[in-house]
Scaffold this motif. Structure first.
Motif, short mmCIF file in Angstrom:
data_model
loop_
_atom_site.label_atom_id
_atom_site.label_comp_id
_atom_site.label_asym_id
_atom_site.label_seq_id
_atom_site.Cartn_x
_atom_site.Cartn_y
_atom_site.Cartn_z
N PRO A 54 0.82 -1.21 0.00
CA PRO A 54 0.00 0.00 0.00
C PRO A 54 0.85 1.26 0.00
N GLN A 55 0.32 2.29 -0.64
CA GLN A 55 0.96 3.59 -0.61
C GLN A 55 0.11 4.48 0.28
N SER A 56 0.75 5.23 1.12
CA SER A 56 0.00 6.10 2.02
C SER A 56 -0.26 7.46 1.40
N PHE A 57 0.47 7.82 0.36
CA PHE A 57 0.35 9.12 -0.28
C PHE A 57 0.46 10.23 0.76
N THR A 58 1.51 10.16 1.54
CA THR A 58 1.75 11.16 2.58
C THR A 58 3.08 11.89 2.40
N THR A 59 3.75 11.65 1.28
CA THR A 59 5.01 12.34 1.03
C THR A 59 4.89 13.18 -0.25
N ALA A 60 5.71 14.19 -0.33
CA ALA A 60 5.71 15.06 -1.51
C ALA A 60 6.03 14.27 -2.78
#
Length: 136
Positions: free
Chosen positions: A19-25
């Motif tokens: 899974p990717q959290s999509f919490t980084t730039a």
């Protein structure tokens, strides 16, 4: 051929999903850049206008700040976003009680400028004319 398809299906089923959290730039920058047209939306409602920031709120975990201005290119007004919901399955989720818009007088907005500052310091800027963000 059928046996090959069954082997491929078994291998795919055995591969764990990462899974990717999509919490980084780095994770959201391509998304934010590709969706510039959707950063904000304008909706006439009940004698006023609502300027929505829903799209940007959906990616807020990787943003340091969102600034905007109405009828000016200064972008000095800060859009206050909720903190990231770290430790949850959907850290970027918008809580049900969150109103992701600001109210403006009817017809007040002619242009809006938005500056997104990513967590890595990168600044992305977009200018919008009223007609480009007006919802029916």
């Amino acid at each position: 051929m059928r046996a090959l398809c069954l082997v491929a299906a078994a291998l795919l089923a055995a591969t764990p999903a990462w899974p990717q959290s999509f919490t980084t730039a780095a994770e959201i920058r391509p998304i934010i850049e590709a969706t510039r047209a959707a950063w904000v939306a304008l909706r006439p409602w009940d004698g006023k206008e609502l300027l929505y920031f829903t799209h940007l709120e959906s990616w807020r975990c990787s943003m340091a700040e969102v600034r905007f201005s109405v009828n000016s290119s200064a972008a000095t007004r800060v859009w206050q976003m909720l903190p990231c919901l770290t430790g949850t399955a959907q850290p970027n989720a918008i809580p049900a009680d969150r109103l992701p818009y600001t109210e403006l007088p009817a017809g007040a907005l002619q242009t809006v400028t938005v500056v997104v500052v990513l967590a890595d310091g990168t600044e992305l800027r977009q200018d919008y004319a009223r007609a480009r963000i007006l919802m029916p």
